[in-house]
Write a protein that holds these residues in place. Sequence first.
Motif, short mmCIF file in Angstrom:
data_model
loop_
_atom_site.label_atom_id
_atom_site.label_comp_id
_atom_site.label_asym_id
_atom_site.label_seq_id
_atom_site.Cartn_x
_atom_site.Cartn_y
_atom_site.Cartn_z
N ASN A 101 -6.50 -7.46 -11.75
CA ASN A 101 -7.12 -7.55 -10.42
C ASN A 101 -6.09 -7.89 -9.35
N LYS A 102 -5.13 -8.74 -9.71
CA LYS A 102 -4.07 -9.08 -8.76
C LYS A 102 -3.19 -7.87 -8.47
N VAL A 103 -2.88 -7.12 -9.54
CA VAL A 103 -2.06 -5.91 -9.38
C VAL A 103 -2.82 -4.88 -8.54
N LYS A 104 -4.12 -4.77 -8.76
CA LYS A 104 -4.92 -3.82 -7.99
C LYS A 104 -4.85 -4.14 -6.50
N ASN A 105 -5.00 -5.41 -6.16
CA ASN A 105 -4.93 -5.79 -4.74
C ASN A 105 -3.57 -5.44 -4.15
N TYR A 106 -2.53 -5.63 -4.94
CA TYR A 106 -1.18 -5.28 -4.49
C TYR A 106 -1.05 -3.78 -4.27
N LEU A 107 -1.56 -2.98 -5.22
CA LEU A 107 -1.45 -1.52 -5.12
C LEU A 107 -2.31 -0.97 -3.98
N VAL A 108 -3.48 -1.58 -3.79
CA VAL A 108 -4.35 -1.14 -2.69
C VAL A 108 -3.66 -1.34 -1.35
N ASN A 109 -2.97 -2.45 -1.20
CA ASN A 109 -2.24 -2.71 0.04
C ASN A 109 -1.03 -1.81 0.21
N ARG A 110 -0.38 -1.48 -0.93
CA ARG A 110 0.82 -0.65 -0.88
C ARG A 110 0.50 0.83 -0.75
N GLN A 111 -0.60 1.27 -1.36
CA GLN A 111 -0.94 2.70 -1.37
C GLN A 111 -2.42 2.90 -1.01
N PRO A 112 -2.80 2.60 0.21
CA PRO A 112 -4.20 2.74 0.61
C PRO A 112 -4.70 4.18 0.55
N ASP A 113 -3.83 5.15 0.86
CA ASP A 113 -4.26 6.56 0.81
C ASP A 113 -4.61 6.97 -0.61
N LEU A 114 -3.77 6.55 -1.56
CA LEU A 114 -4.03 6.88 -2.96
C LEU A 114 -5.32 6.23 -3.44
N THR A 115 -5.56 5.01 -3.03
CA THR A 115 -6.77 4.30 -3.41
C THR A 115 -8.02 5.01 -2.89
N SER A 116 -7.96 5.45 -1.64
CA SER A 116 -9.12 6.16 -1.07
C SER A 116 -9.36 7.49 -1.76
N LEU A 117 -8.28 8.16 -2.16
CA LEU A 117 -8.43 9.42 -2.90
C LEU A 117 -9.12 9.19 -4.23
N ILE A 118 -8.73 8.13 -4.93
CA ILE A 118 -9.32 7.82 -6.23
C ILE A 118 -10.79 7.47 -6.08
N GLU A 119 -11.12 6.72 -5.04
CA GLU A 119 -12.52 6.36 -4.80
C GLU A 119 -13.36 7.60 -4.48
N ALA A 120 -12.75 8.58 -3.84
CA ALA A 120 -13.48 9.79 -3.45
C ALA A 120 -13.64 10.77 -4.61
N TYR A 121 -12.58 10.92 -5.43
CA TYR A 121 -12.59 11.96 -6.46
C TYR A 121 -12.61 11.43 -7.89
#
Length: 216
Positions: A101-121
Amino acid sequence: MKKKLIIIAIWIMFVLILNYFDLLSLDINTVIKFASANKDYAYLLILGLWIVRLILFIPSTPLMILGGVCFNPAEAVFLSTVGMFLSETCVYIFSKSFAGNKVKNYLVNRQPDLTSLIEAYNYKLLALGVINPIAPADVICFLSASVGIKYSTYILTVIIASSPLRILYSFIGISLSESKIALALVIVSLVLVFTISIRIWNTLRSKKKNGVSTIT
């Protein structure tokens, strides 16, 4: 700074292990001879590398190629399949952990575009991430697991999507030793797979930017 020192220490340890087994400076023929003379041990070594590759920051592609060089195509496909299953299962388990969960928060902040793509597709992007050479496959696997995808859907998507690469890489070894034409065909096939996956990847990014979340 501490993280960099840990990574450097891990790589030094890895190099020392390779040096101990006289595997540090090898040509392809030496690798093949080593695998043939120590087949059972070579199986365990390859699978071990698949399991620890995340800690050593080793991408999956070199291990698939190594399997294709060291073993016959059937063995290489089997080992790559088992290795992919083991390593990405570890990613899934880690993603569900407190540390994940900590790593996820870090990745979400570092790669918001990638996170939104994953949530969409979701699993569609997961499949594309596994086969796309420019996509951070392990990061996509981690984030896909973190958004709630079922393990069965997750692992089946990873295994099925990576099948073309595992099969193509498994023929690299036999192509190198038997036919330049066969090797050329393997390379051309890989280029086609990569080109198509990159085009789809760019299309998804473009659709997401334009507010479209379906694949046509």
